[in-house]
Design a protein around this motif. Sequence first.
Motif, mmCIF file in Angstrom:
data_model
loop_
_atom_site.group_PDB
_atom_site.id
_atom_site.type_symbol
_atom_site.label_atom_id
_atom_site.label_comp_id
_atom_site.label_asym_id
_atom_site.label_seq_id
_atom_site.Cartn_x
_atom_site.Cartn_y
_atom_site.Cartn_z
ATOM 1 N N GLN A 139 -17.541 83.436 31.043
ATOM 2 C CA GLN A 139 -17.401 84.082 32.325
ATOM 3 C C GLN A 139 -18.579 84.970 32.906
ATOM 4 O O GLN A 139 -18.755 85.342 33.954
ATOM 5 N N GLY A 140 -19.206 85.518 31.701
ATOM 6 C CA GLY A 140 -20.048 86.573 31.782
ATOM 7 C C GLY A 140 -21.472 85.979 32.698
ATOM 8 O O GLY A 140 -22.157 86.471 33.233
ATOM 9 N N LYS A 173 -12.537 83.522 38.761
ATOM 10 C CA LYS A 173 -11.899 84.679 38.616
ATOM 11 C C LYS A 173 -10.991 84.579 37.221
ATOM 12 O O LYS A 173 -10.800 85.378 36.332
ATOM 13 N N ALA A 198 -20.590 85.430 36.267
ATOM 14 C CA ALA A 198 -20.662 86.674 37.025
ATOM 15 C C ALA A 198 -21.839 87.295 37.099
ATOM 16 O O ALA A 198 -22.086 88.566 37.534
ATOM 17 N N GLN A 207 -19.690 85.037 17.492
ATOM 18 C CA GLN A 207 -18.380 85.267 17.396
ATOM 19 C C GLN A 207 -17.676 84.007 16.924
ATOM 20 O O GLN A 207 -16.572 83.924 15.970
ATOM 21 N N MET A 224 -16.662 85.058 42.504
ATOM 22 C CA MET A 224 -15.758 85.738 41.409
ATOM 23 C C MET A 224 -14.478 86.051 41.778
ATOM 24 O O MET A 224 -13.683 86.527 40.791
ATOM 25 N N ASP A 225 -14.122 86.303 42.935
ATOM 26 C CA ASP A 225 -12.864 86.920 43.412
ATOM 27 C C ASP A 225 -11.830 85.801 43.485
ATOM 28 O O ASP A 225 -10.618 86.241 43.738
ATOM 29 N N MET A 271 -23.660 88.556 34.658
ATOM 30 C CA MET A 271 -23.840 89.536 33.735
ATOM 31 C C MET A 271 -24.579 89.433 32.420
ATOM 32 O O MET A 271 -24.890 90.223 31.892
ATOM 33 N N GLY A 327 -13.809 84.371 27.245
ATOM 34 C CA GLY A 327 -14.389 85.846 27.648
ATOM 35 C C GLY A 327 -15.960 85.746 27.856
ATOM 36 O O GLY A 327 -16.545 86.422 28.652
ATOM 37 N N VAL A 328 -16.793 85.089 26.880
ATOM 38 C CA VAL A 328 -18.074 85.141 26.802
ATOM 39 C C VAL A 328 -18.601 84.274 28.008
ATOM 40 O O VAL A 328 -19.503 85.042 28.856
ATOM 41 N N ASN A 335 -18.545 85.587 47.219
ATOM 42 C CA ASN A 335 -17.779 86.255 46.421
ATOM 43 C C ASN A 335 -16.822 85.301 45.687
ATOM 44 O O ASN A 335 -15.786 85.397 45.484
ATOM 45 N N GLU A 394 -10.494 81.294 23.040
ATOM 46 C CA GLU A 394 -10.301 82.758 23.691
ATOM 47 C C GLU A 394 -11.666 83.384 23.760
ATOM 48 O O GLU A 394 -12.120 84.144 24.608
#
Lengths: 452, 295
Positions: A427-428, A216, A431, A446, A275-276, A433, A424-425, A273, A420
């Motif tokens: 973690q996708g 998370k 998850a 990026q 990701m929590d 995503m 962000g990337v 779970n 940074e």
Amino acid sequence: MHKQIKMITAFFLTAAMTAGLAGCSSPSSDSTQTTQAGQPAQTNQADQTSQAPEESKSTDKVDITLAVWTSSSAAALEEAQNTFNNSQDKINFKVEIQADDYAQYLGAKTVANDLPDLFYLNPYSELKQYAKNGYLLDLSDQPFASKIYDSTKEGVSYDGKIYGYPSTVEYWGLFYNIDVFEQAGITELPTTFSQLEDACEKLKASGITPFAATYKDSWTCEQVFCALYAAAMQDRLPGWIDDMNAGNSTFTQEGVDKVFRFIDLMKENSGTNYMDSDASAGYNSFANGDAAMIFLGQFALRSARKVNQDIQLGMLPIPISDNPEESKIMCNTGVGIVVNPNGKHVQEALEVLEYITDNTDGVRNWTIIMLDDVGGAMPSIPVKMQNVVNEPFYQTASQYIADGKTMGKISNQLNSGAMEIIKGVVQGYFADMSSQEEILNQLDEQILKLAE
Amino acid sequence: MSSAFYKKNTRFYLALLIPAFCLYCLALIGPLFFGTVPSSFYDWNIIKAKRNFTGFENFAELIHDKQFLTSLFFTLKLGVVTVTLNNIIAFAISYFLNENVFAKGFTRSMFFMPNTIGGIMVAFIWCFLFTNVLPKIFSAAGLESMASISWFGSGSMAFITIVAAAVWTGSGFLMVLYLAGLQNISADILEAGEIDGCTGFKKVILLQLPLLMPTITINLFVSIAGAFKSFDIPYAMTGGGPAGVTNTIALNIYKDAFSTYNMGYACAKSVVLFFIVMAITCIQLRFTRKKEVQL
């Protein structure tokens, strides 16, 4: 007329609502100072004298400040500061822990030309940037320069000169709970990827979650990814970093599949779970024996030991492939202590730095006070530790460092801002995503932009 | 208040505004127009100590910045949902509190209390509820499919968690304003309406809501601006994750300014946000003011 007043009122009320945000960037109102920031030398002296004139008059001592970022070692910092102050009566050494965001603090100080005498900096790209702009004193002639390990020099050097003292070497790998491994019947430690898969099966069969989930918090995903990527690249890593920083390479490299294969294994074996669960939840489940392994830096162990005093901690190098020779640990110079060349008392600041870098045997010096505990990083100079040397994980890590089986942390070596982006990337992928291909494309898109 | 009386004392009323206005200029207008706006035209990285004038380049780059657009869209979505829910819930609560309910004062303060807790604490409370309490309640009730929901594992679920926390903490304040508005409505009017057969739901729609318009104007204004600036709850609940899909504009600006040190670019984003919020609130003010009834 009435309507106009209403519109004007609306305008100002809106301004009030949004200006709270805009206020975040209020240091920019010192814009005239910023434009001259390239030559910070002149304006600074007056500020420095006005800072603590009373104290220095009353005690005839020179104040030297070291700014550090928040850490759980506040007590150790205080002890280290007092040890120095009790040893002499010329300098009043003050460690200032920045409770707020350190980057924000440093940014504001830089803009205002008011940097402290000594301060922490992130090695590699950030330190190089400061050195390049003339904010740092060249420390190549200082006694510590000949004592530090060669592998730690890269992070604190710019243009062939040393600009900082690498006070810690952080290390990452798979930390495991020795008792839990035994309980699950893992007699031989996994050194290859397939052995790790087997170990996960055994752990699950005994009702233990193999990996403690921390995903998370996006920074934990970033650290796992960096360690795996470096492991997959092996000796090609340094050359690749240079190419990336010049804007001429890509994340899609031979062996990159192994990175995602490893993350898939973690996802399948991190419980439900996952990701929590944030870092502190992960530390807890690892400490309580609910999870057998945690893939992070050594700092995670401090929390684990705090929760469970009896936990036995071991360390596995990262088994990226089926060749045990490729299993290594990730190391990164964690802190660079630098000197402000425009401070009023540079000579005294260097004396403090000499104390910080002291490694005389039998003395409870800065390094021992700061690092000789579970969760402490490795020193960059030869120091005889007393407590932590008895820990199995520390012995493994020292052995790997001594054998040179280490890799660098890419997010610190790529152009500033990469960390940074990776956070962000990546973690996708954890998850579910984005696919492997999408992740690699986003990273390229990026991070190559930073080279411009 | 008669308008003749008002006109006579206009100067005095304006003079009363001066201290607050001065402070406001010093703390907000100054930094905004002498700091943020000029800086938005520069390529300025705080650790590189370079400031190059680039004109509108920062603004041109914004149009192609996927993260900014994602966060803009997310903020709009969050704004629409929280503003609507906040106002409906706040009105409903205040409507019932306006009637003679049991332990009125106590109930009222219970509903207002979340508003007194800081955003970061609210986020921690809700994180705890979503990750520890809810799964246990669901599995105790035998609802395994509900218990296994990963609240922070996908953008849509994370969105729900943020909305829940934002509405819980935000509606209390609006409720107090609605309650004050409802109590200000003259009992004579309502009584006259009731005699004419305007009761129940009709009374709410035809009498109370139109008379509440000034309060609705203020509440919408406060909640819209609040929604666009929302920072603390998303920051502490999801940190913008997973994978940056719950970044609000404020969070995106903050990361640009203080994580990648791109101050000039972050200032440009602030300026854009300023104009968006201004446009929306101006439209909203015009719209709701028109509906206000003069008695």
